[in-house]
Design a protein around this motif. Structure first.
Motif, PDB file in Angstrom:
ATOM      1  N   SER A  73      -0.533  66.951  -2.619  1.00  0.00           N
ATOM      2  CA  SER A  73       0.715  66.727  -1.901  1.00  0.00           C
ATOM      3  C   SER A  73       0.725  67.522  -0.611  1.00  0.00           C
ATOM      4  CB  SER A  73       1.903  67.147  -2.770  1.00  0.00           C
ATOM      5  OG  SER A  73       1.890  68.556  -2.941  1.00  0.00           O
ATOM      6  N   VAL A  74       1.694  67.228   0.260  1.00  0.00           N
ATOM      7  CA  VAL A  74       1.743  67.945   1.530  1.00  0.00           C
ATOM      8  C   VAL A  74       2.025  69.434   1.310  1.00  0.00           C
ATOM      9  CG1 VAL A  74       4.202  67.458   1.954  1.00  0.00           C
ATOM     10  CG2 VAL A  74       2.667  67.918   3.882  1.00  0.00           C
ATOM     11  N   SER A 113      -3.643  65.809  10.450  1.00  0.00           N
ATOM     12  CA  SER A 113      -3.730  65.688   8.997  1.00  0.00           C
ATOM     13  C   SER A 113      -2.476  65.054   8.405  1.00  0.00           C
ATOM     14  CB  SER A 113      -3.957  67.064   8.367  1.00  0.00           C
ATOM     15  OG  SER A 113      -3.945  66.989   6.955  1.00  0.00           O
ATOM     16  N   PHE A 114      -1.304  65.412   8.915  1.00  0.00           N
ATOM     17  CA  PHE A 114      -0.069  64.783   8.432  1.00  0.00           C
ATOM     18  C   PHE A 114      -0.153  63.260   8.568  1.00  0.00           C
ATOM     19  CE2 PHE A 114       2.486  68.788   9.849  1.00  0.00           C
ATOM     20  CZ  PHE A 114       2.089  69.461   8.715  1.00  0.00           C
ATOM     21  N   ASP A 123      -3.738  62.128   6.334  1.00  0.00           N
ATOM     22  CA  ASP A 123      -3.758  62.402   4.894  1.00  0.00           C
ATOM     23  C   ASP A 123      -2.485  61.972   4.181  1.00  0.00           C
ATOM     24  OD1 ASP A 123      -6.336  63.741   4.456  1.00  0.00           O
ATOM     25  OD2 ASP A 123      -5.535  65.285   5.781  1.00  0.00           O
ATOM     26  N   PHE A 124      -1.367  61.972   4.895  1.00  0.00           N
ATOM     27  CA  PHE A 124      -0.093  61.712   4.229  1.00  0.00           C
ATOM     28  C   PHE A 124       0.662  60.530   4.838  1.00  0.00           C
ATOM     29  CE2 PHE A 124      -1.147  66.227   3.787  1.00  0.00           C
ATOM     30  CZ  PHE A 124      -1.320  66.261   2.400  1.00  0.00           C
ATOM     31  N   ASP A 125      -0.007  59.795   5.712  1.00  0.00           N
ATOM     32  CA  ASP A 125       0.533  58.572   6.288  1.00  0.00           C
ATOM     33  C   ASP A 125       1.907  58.784   6.913  1.00  0.00           C
ATOM     34  OD1 ASP A 125       0.265  55.879   6.971  1.00  0.00           O
ATOM     35  OD2 ASP A 125       1.364  55.204   5.199  1.00  0.00           O
ATOM     36  N   MET A 126       2.108  59.945   7.536  1.00  0.00           N
ATOM     37  CA  MET A 126       3.391  60.217   8.182  1.00  0.00           C
ATOM     38  C   MET A 126       3.485  59.470   9.504  1.00  0.00           C
ATOM     39  SD  MET A 126       4.206  64.267   7.709  1.00  0.00           S
ATOM     40  CE  MET A 126       4.077  65.098   6.127  1.00  0.00           C
ATOM     41  N   HIS A 181       8.553  66.882  12.670  1.00  0.00           N
ATOM     42  CA  HIS A 181       9.591  67.712  12.061  1.00  0.00           C
ATOM     43  C   HIS A 181       9.060  68.491  10.855  1.00  0.00           C
ATOM     44  CE1 HIS A 181      12.210  65.054  14.468  1.00  0.00           C
ATOM     45  NE2 HIS A 181      13.069  66.050  14.429  1.00  0.00           N
ATOM     46  N   GLN A 182       7.845  68.213  10.425  1.00  0.00           N
ATOM     47  CA  GLN A 182       7.253  68.900   9.286  1.00  0.00           C
ATOM     48  C   GLN A 182       6.921  70.354   9.648  1.00  0.00           C
ATOM     49  OE1 GLN A 182       6.855  67.543   6.273  1.00  0.00           O
ATOM     50  NE2 GLN A 182       5.813  69.296   5.341  1.00  0.00           N
TER      51      GLN A 182
END
Length: 523
Positions: A302-303, A432-433, A436-439, A446-447
């Protein structure tokens, strides 16, 4: 430093989305200039030229024609990435013996080198390296531009004729450097009130109080008519060199003629199912590539679970940079003097451009003849001899810039940031966001992020969950900090993303001036 800041204030930025082009810049009006170029039928490269020069006028302490940088270009028609280096280098007549060590410990600015007598590698004419920003922009324009070069400089010239307005943000920036600006009569005349006090902002005089940038406007007009040759070997460059020599520096007309932008094959970085591209050579591109090599060997999950992996990968990558590239570190609290913007046009061409003077206000001196703030690129070098990055005549500067491109799952993106050594931490995590996390860009920007540029310490966004912080503390000491408007605890990124059907752009949520602007509709 941030103990008095609100713990409940929440800042969010709108992320623009369009089926046309987008410019995401550290200065909103520069992004608007680029977007108007796209509306007029310009390529992403044309928009980048306009945006770059407006940034140099409206954020003169961050970048400008007397600076350098690097850019990554994506050409949709050929499916190829190109790396363009327009970095600075030491003048050919620089004398190492002019920079004796003072024996007073670490230097006072970005890098913890041994302090030089009178801080000559930080302030004043001896700190000036040979710029190449204008040549870099022209090299890309000659290769891919559609609109006339002179037209692309027109917005910057207009802004300079009017003069940069002083709002609260500009007033704070100038106030922070007022003592150093007072060292140079021309810098003091431009930025200070009666040569002593920082220009003050108030709501009653904000519309009238403007910096006189008339000489800068004249210089930009020359560049619009004559191109980069005016600076690199021409009379404009000769005037700049004469100013610097008159103040005790080394810059010559021959230096300017010799330091030209260079295209390189990009550093290709395969990562899982994605393909990333970064700057090779004396940039932070190899450090980013190293970080992704370490990340590729780990299952991120997970992130929240990914943050310890980010910390380990970036820590290892920085260690490699220090040992192999000669960059002995940077003071983690110091402000960098850099700006970044990213562009995508309606055809899918992209530009990721980072340009800089190095320190805030560069050498804190202005070339009287040209009206341009000068860089202090000599500070990139270690003044101690016998090091991989030791100061020397004619040597190229080791930059922290990290413009990059990426493609994954049918989407392409361009990212970069300002913030010195903080840049590569930000760019690595944002990429990577997305991969890896398809943001999308709103989620990615905003992460919360980490920064690993402060030696063994991990700088962590206080918005991270306590469990994440606890796991980070098992790796290295953690300092929690809230994202703030000024100073920035983390880098200031700007990026664009293209899914094919839609294009979006975003800038650092805490950047008061930064914004993404969509290409206006209509021809």
């Amino acid at each position: 430093m941030s103990d008095a800041l609100s713990r409940t204030m929440e800042i969010r930025k709108h992320v623009v989305e369009t089926d046309r082009g987008v410019v995401a810049s550290q200065h909103r009006q520069a992004a608007e200039a680029g977007a108007e170029v796209l509306r007029a039928g310009g390529d992403a490269v044309d928009a980048a030229v306009a945006c770059a020069f407006v940034c140099g006028v409206l954020e003169p302490w961050m970048s400008g024609p007397a600076g350098g940088g690097a850019a990554m270009h994506w050409r949709a028609d050929t499916g190829e990435a190109h790396a363009l280096n327009f970095g600075m280098q030491a003048p050919a007549k620089l004398r190492v013996e002019d920079f004796p060590l003072s024996g007073e410990g670490a230097a006072s600015d970005l890098f913890p080198w041994e302090r030089v007598v009178e801080d000559r590698n930080i302030f004043g004419a001896k700190a000036v390296a040979v710029p190449a920003m204008v040549d870099g922009l022209e090299a890309a324009h000659k290769r891919w531009g559609k609109l006339p070069w002179g037209e692309l400089l027109a917005p910057a010239i207009a802004h300079a004729r009017r003069g940069m307005g002083i709002d609260w943000y500009a007033s704070l920036i100038i106030a922070g450097a007022a003592r150093d600006l007072a060292r140079d009569a021309d810098a003091a005349a431009m930025f200070l009130d009666e040569g002593q006090w920082p220009r003050a902002f108030s709501w009653t005089n904000a519309a009238e109080d403007r910096i006189d940038q008339g000489r800068m406007a004249d210089s930009l007009d020359i560049l619009a008519r004559e191109g980069a040759a005016a600076l690199h070997g021409g009379d404009l460059g000769a005037a700049m060199a004469a100013d610097i020599q008159g103040k005790g520096g080394y810059l010559t007309r021959e230096d300017l003629a010799a330091n030209r932008a260079q295209f390189h094959a990009p550093l290709a970085v395969p990562y899982r199912d994605a393909q990333l591209y970064a700057m090779p050579g004396l940039t932070a591109g190899p450090t980013m590539a190293s970080a992704f090599a370490h990340l590729a060997a780990q299952d991120l999950g997970s992130v929240d679970a990914a943050y310890p992996a980010y910390a380990k990968a970036l820590r290892a990558a920085y260690a490699e940079r220090i040992s192999s590239m000669g960059d002995d570190g940077e003071s983690p609290g110091a402000p960098g003097c850099t700006t970044h913007f990213s562009v995508v046009d309606r055809d899918g061409n992209m530009v990721s451009n980072t340009q800089t003077l190095l320190s805030i206000f560069g050498a804190r001196m202005v070339s009287e003849s040209t009206g341009l703030l000068m860089n202090n690129g000599i500070m990139w070098f270690d003044p101690e001899q016998g090091k991989p990055n030791s100061l020397g005549a004619g040597k190229r500067c080791l930059m922290n810039v990290c413009p990059m491109l990426g493609q994954a799952d049918g989407k392409r993106f361009a990212l970069g940031a300002s913030g010195g050594r903080k840049i590569v931490s930000a760019v690595t995590q944002l990429a990577s966001f997305i991969v890896d996390f398809d943001m999308d860009l709103p989620a990615a920007f905003h992460q919360p992020r980490l920064d690993l540029s402060g030696g063994d310490q991990i700088l962590a966004d206080a918005a991270l969950a306590p469990g994440v912080i606890a796991k980070l503390e098992q790796i290295a000491p953690v300092s929690e900090v809230f994202r703030s408007l000024l100073p920035y605890p983390f880098a200031c990124p700007a990026g664009v993303l293209d899914t094919g059907a839609k294009r979006s752009g975003a800038t650092e949520i805490m950047s008061a001036w930064g914004d993404a602007v969509a290409e206006p509709a209509g021809a």
